[in-house]
Enzyme design. Structure first.
Site, PDB file in Angstrom:
ATOM      1  N   VAL B  21      39.289  67.152   9.492  1.00  0.00           N
ATOM      2  CA  VAL B  21      40.482  66.469   9.997  1.00  0.00           C
ATOM      3  C   VAL B  21      40.611  66.528  11.507  1.00  0.00           C
ATOM      4  O   VAL B  21      41.419  65.811  12.087  1.00  0.00           O
ATOM      5  CB  VAL B  21      41.791  67.022   9.378  1.00  0.00           C
ATOM      6  CG1 VAL B  21      41.896  66.664   7.923  1.00  0.00           C
ATOM      7  CG2 VAL B  21      41.899  68.526   9.576  1.00  0.00           C
ATOM      8  N   GLU B  23      38.777  68.096  15.554  1.00  0.00           N
ATOM      9  CA  GLU B  23      37.785  68.867  16.267  1.00  0.00           C
ATOM     10  C   GLU B  23      38.391  69.310  17.579  1.00  0.00           C
ATOM     11  O   GLU B  23      39.064  68.532  18.244  1.00  0.00           O
ATOM     12  CB  GLU B  23      36.540  68.013  16.501  1.00  0.00           C
ATOM     13  CG  GLU B  23      35.351  68.845  16.841  1.00  0.00           C
ATOM     14  CD  GLU B  23      34.045  68.120  16.544  1.00  0.00           C
ATOM     15  OE1 GLU B  23      33.026  68.595  17.017  1.00  0.00           O
ATOM     16  OE2 GLU B  23      34.047  67.083  15.853  1.00  0.00           O
ATOM     17  N   THR B  25      37.884  72.314  21.035  1.00  0.00           N
ATOM     18  CA  THR B  25      36.872  72.700  22.009  1.00  0.00           C
ATOM     19  C   THR B  25      35.801  73.588  21.400  1.00  0.00           C
ATOM     20  O   THR B  25      34.642  73.484  21.747  1.00  0.00           O
ATOM     21  CB  THR B  25      37.528  73.409  23.202  1.00  0.00           C
ATOM     22  OG1 THR B  25      38.751  73.971  22.763  1.00  0.00           O
ATOM     23  CG2 THR B  25      37.778  72.433  24.309  1.00  0.00           C
ATOM     24  N   VAL B  28      35.785  73.276  14.437  1.00  0.00           N
ATOM     25  CA  VAL B  28      36.004  72.082  13.627  1.00  0.00           C
ATOM     26  C   VAL B  28      37.059  72.450  12.599  1.00  0.00           C
ATOM     27  O   VAL B  28      37.025  73.542  12.030  1.00  0.00           O
ATOM     28  CB  VAL B  28      34.718  71.641  12.913  1.00  0.00           C
ATOM     29  CG1 VAL B  28      34.940  70.339  12.168  1.00  0.00           C
ATOM     30  CG2 VAL B  28      33.586  71.497  13.908  1.00  0.00           C
ATOM     31  N   ASP B 137      47.770  77.715  26.675  1.00  0.00           N
ATOM     32  CA  ASP B 137      47.237  76.368  26.438  1.00  0.00           C
ATOM     33  C   ASP B 137      48.278  75.483  25.759  1.00  0.00           C
ATOM     34  O   ASP B 137      47.989  74.761  24.811  1.00  0.00           O
ATOM     35  CB  ASP B 137      45.953  76.423  25.610  1.00  0.00           C
ATOM     36  CG  ASP B 137      45.164  75.105  25.710  1.00  0.00           C
ATOM     37  OD1 ASP B 137      45.463  74.301  26.615  1.00  0.00           O
ATOM     38  OD2 ASP B 137      44.282  74.879  24.883  1.00  0.00           O
TER      39      ASP B 137
END
Ligand SMILES: Nc1ncnc2c1ncn2[C@@H]1O[C@H](COP(=O)(O)OP(=O)(O)O)[C@@H](O)[C@H]1O
Ligand SMILES: [Mg+2]
Ligand SMILES: [Zn+2]
Ligand SMILES: [Zn+2]
Lengths: 386, 369
Positions: B21, B23, B25, B28, B137
């Site tokens: 569903v 991907e 950095t 997966v 992040d």
């Protein structure tokens, strides 16, 4: 006793129980249940997305023909109305020609009445089925009772009936109790079923309205973009025409065209803003209408846990002997300050790690000893060692 | 097979992996299910071994922090197992993320919707910061949305503990558009305030529907910020010119936020401005933000279940509702204070070996750093 047993089972196995809407399309999401049988067995307990999730184990074995998952990876066990398991090929073999007795208990079974297994424990499977069936009619809510006491009594009654049906105790009497309840409460049952349906319907309508709204908006955006493109193209052509047919200074013409284009673009932006505003108004009205049936918005609550409600058992001093933080205090250039770093934060963290959990009783019952920390601790933690 | 491998194999068998569903950095993400219950889950497969030290730090961090953080607005880590050279994180499945919702131009956001998303973001972030964890992040793509509308902070691949005094932290964190100026100037000692800047950018993006400060390079990022907010003076941000990578990118005048956010209320702009103050120490904290008048002013924040949904989410939700005909509890929800007729325990579906120890608060963790 054996007649009671059959009664309970047939009552339980009424047509409504197999309300499964599982279609072959959704079945393909659960690859291990690809059926080898000619009929699709539905029913069982559904998950949040409406899919039936079957119980599945590498240790599965058909009690009738003894084939297991190692012999037949596609083995699928189904449950009979007497709560005995067997595999699809046994079901095909035994019941394709019509009703026949269960190889385990002898009860007469039909092919269509086998259902998928949801729970590992068939006793649980049975209990869930009974509760589902009962919940259709025993659907009263707290609001339907004048006080908590009578609501409690009602719940107790439901539990008694459930218990009897699961354990097959006093089946005729229990059936009579259900019938009496049904007669007495026909109006209530009907009302609560309607309430439930209305709720489901409202949800459906809301989704439909939202879908329509989205579609409309997408169309509008497309139209606006098209108009904008046309307008820009028109402006460009007008400028070229002008340049061809006029002796005026080209630079001036271009500047003039640009100014006009800017003015028109501003007007378009304003119109777009107006449209967005109108749309927000419309969305707001739509949602307000729906929130009456669905969920009302709640005032803001900053934090949902009581983390800060506890009094700290220790306080932070204004300064510590901390060789490690010397670098920070010697920060003459103010680099750390400029980056937002605070040595106090590091001290607080070290202190919290050091004292956290001190007043929580250790989980091992016998050896635990409540720690006598009830007053503030003037913790003096040597930061260098943390 | 030794005992550890056996335990691992057993854990692995609890989960089934379906299609891919997403991907990121270094991972997966697949959709999957719990075998016993059919519950939808996500499996984040992290390739290890591609880095020198064997186990990628990001993977370690993500596991470490998610194990410690349990909060309605932080993604839940259900299990961890390894397969061949991969580390697999089993996470609760979430239908979409805030980026997809922002980009879906067919959706209208009401001011109350934005307020609701912001409240959930700040609640999750407050929980991280209270536990001295910096996310590092934050961006719309890492704020995932559950089917009930709850927003969950995800992707702890760059998270870390607030540093001990004197320890440097890397400044190569946070996706550029959401990166605060102190990091762009190469600062190695920073604080929770870096996450607040990112939230400020997300707040602005929710109103504008496009990224607020989209720089094209690290240098251009500084220019973009200063063009929007004015070049800071030494008075506004003492010491910033001494930061390691300080460069002068030119003098830009300050323009009022009002010029860009024409429709926002005064409270809204006040909170936004406090998230994007240059001097990190003056930036509002997540906790103070939650007590900001913006959240208490009308309209109330939209109830999460009514927040705008993408078409994919609506499709997922319009499948038959769970168990309309199978309400197992005959009372219609367990009423508080009615203990008399509680359904027997065995009725609960088997959630084999749900790790209860995870519910013990981070506060008890003496092993940390
Ligand atoms: N729990 C989840 N449920 C559904 N999709 C997910 C989930 N976690 C991640 N994804 C999808 O996978 C993508 C990458 O995941 P992420 O954790 O952000 O990885 P990375 O750290 O590599 O960026 C996300 O943008 C999202 O689309
Ligand atoms: Mg990501
Ligand atoms: Zn068989
Ligand atoms: Zn039988």
């Amino acid at each position: 006793m054996s007649t009671n047993r059959t009664n309970a089972a047939s009552w339980l196995r009424g047509t409504t129980i197999r309300k499964g809407t599982t279609t072959p399309a959704t079945r393909s999401h659960t690859p291990q249940t690809q059926t080898s049988s000619s009929i699709v067995f539905s029913g069982g307990v559904k998950d949040g997305s409406g899919r039936t999730s079957e119980y599945f184990s590498m240790d599965d074995q058909c009690p009738v023909c003894k084939s297991d998952r190692y012999l037949n990876p596609k083995l699928r066990l189904l449950v009979s109305s007497c709560y005995h398991k067997m595999c699809e090929s046994c079901i095909d073999r035994l019941y394709t020609l019509g009703p026949a007795p269960c190889p385990v208990c002898g009860k007469t079974l039909k092919k269509m009445t086998f259902i998928p297994q949801t729970f590992e424990d068939l006793v649980v499977e049975k209990e869930v089925a009974i509760r589902r069936k009962l919940a259709k009619e025993f659907n009263k809510r707290r609001e339907d009772f004048p006080d908590l006491r009578s609501y409690d009594d009602y719940l107790q009654e439901v539990e008694d009936i459930t218990f009897n049906l699961i354990n097959e105790i006093d089946i005729p009497e229990t059936q009579a109790r259900i019938a009496a309840y049904r007669k007495e409460n026909a109006a209530f049952i009907e009302l609560n079923q309607q309430r439930e349906e209305a709720y489901v319907q409202a949800l459906k309508e809301q989704e439909e309205a939202e879908r329509r709204e989205r579609q409309l908006r997408a169309e509008e955006i497309r139209r606006a973009e098209e108009e904008e493109r046309d307008a820009r193209e028109g402006e460009r052509r007008a400028l070229i025409d002008n340049l061809e047919n006029s002796d005026a200074d080209a630079a001036r013409l271009v500047a003039q065209a640009r100014a006009e284009a800017l003015k028109r673009a501003a007007a378009r932006t304003a119109a777009a803003h107006q449209a967005v505003f109108a749309q927000q108004q419309e969305t707001m009205r739509l949602r307000a209408a729906q929130s009456a049936v669905v969920v009302p918005d709640q005032p803001h609550v900053p934090l949902l846990d009581g983390y800060y409600a506890y009094e700290d058992l220790c306080g932070l001093r204004s300064s510590y002997f901390d060789p490690a933080s010397d670098a920070v205090r010697r920060d003459k250039e103010g680099i750390m300050r400029a980056g937002g770093y605070r040595v106090e934060e590091a001290w607080e963290r070290a202190l919290r790690y050091a004292v956290a959990g001190l007043d929580i009783t250790p989980p091992l019952g016998e050896v635990s000893m409540p720690l006598p920390i009830t007053s503030r601790v003037d913790a003096d933690v040597a930061m260098a060692s943390v | 097979m030794d005992a550890v491998e056996k335990a691992n194999a057993e854990r692995q068998r609890r989960w089934v992996k379906d299609q891919k569903v997403g991907e990121g950095t270094y991972a997966v993400v697949y959709r999957g299910r719990e075998l016993a219950t059919g519950r939808k889950i996500a499996i984040k497969k992290i390739k290890v071994g591609q880095f020198k030290d064997g186990l990628d730090m990001s993977a370690v961090r993500e596991v470490k922090y998610l194990r410690e953080l349990q909060h309605p607005n932080i993604i839940e880590l259900l299990d961890v197992f390894s397969s061949k050279t991969n580390l697999n994180l089993v996470l609760e499945f979430l239908d979409t993320d805030l980026e997809m919702i922002i980009k879906d131009r067919s959706l209208v956001f009401l001011p109350a919707d934005i307020k609701s998303w912001m409240a959930m973001t700040f609640r999750g972030l407050e929980f991280c910061h209270r536990n001295f964890i910096l996310h590092r992040d934050l961006k719309p793509n890492n704020l995932l949305i559950a089917s009930d509308g709850q927003l969950k902070i995800a992707d702890f691949g760059l998270a870390r503990d607030a540093a001990d005094p004197g320890y440097k932290m890397t400044c190569q964190v946070i996706t550029r558009w959401y990166r605060p100026p102190e990091l762009l100037f190469g600062c190695r000692y920073y604080s929770t305030a870096v996450d607040i800047w990112s939230v400020g950018c997300i707040f602005a993006e929710l109103m504008l529907r496009i990224p607020y400060l989209p720089g094209e390079s690290d240098m251009d990022q500084l220019k973009t910020i200063f063009r929007a907010l004015g070049t800071p003076t030494d008075e506004e941000w003492p010491g910033h010119t001494k930061l390691p990578d300080y460069v002068s990118v030119g003098q830009f005048p300050r323009t009022p936020l009002r010029d860009l956010f024409t429709a926002a209320s005064g409270d809204t702009l006040n909170l936004l401005s406090k998230c994007i103050i240059f001097e990190p120490r003056k930036r509002i904290s997540a906790r103070d933000a939650l007590y900001h008048p913006y959240f208490f002013a009308l309209p109330y924040p939209t109830h999460p279940s009514k927040l705008p949904k993408t078409a994919a989410q609506t499709a997922a939700a319009s499948r038959p509702p769970d168990e309309v005909d199978g309400n197992v509890d005959p009372g219609g929800g367990a009423p508080a204070g009615v203990g008399k007729a509680a359904p027997p325990k065995k009725l609960k579906r088997k959630l084999s070996g749900h790790d209860l120890s995870r519910n013990i608060a981070r506060k008890l963790d003496f092993t940390a750093s």
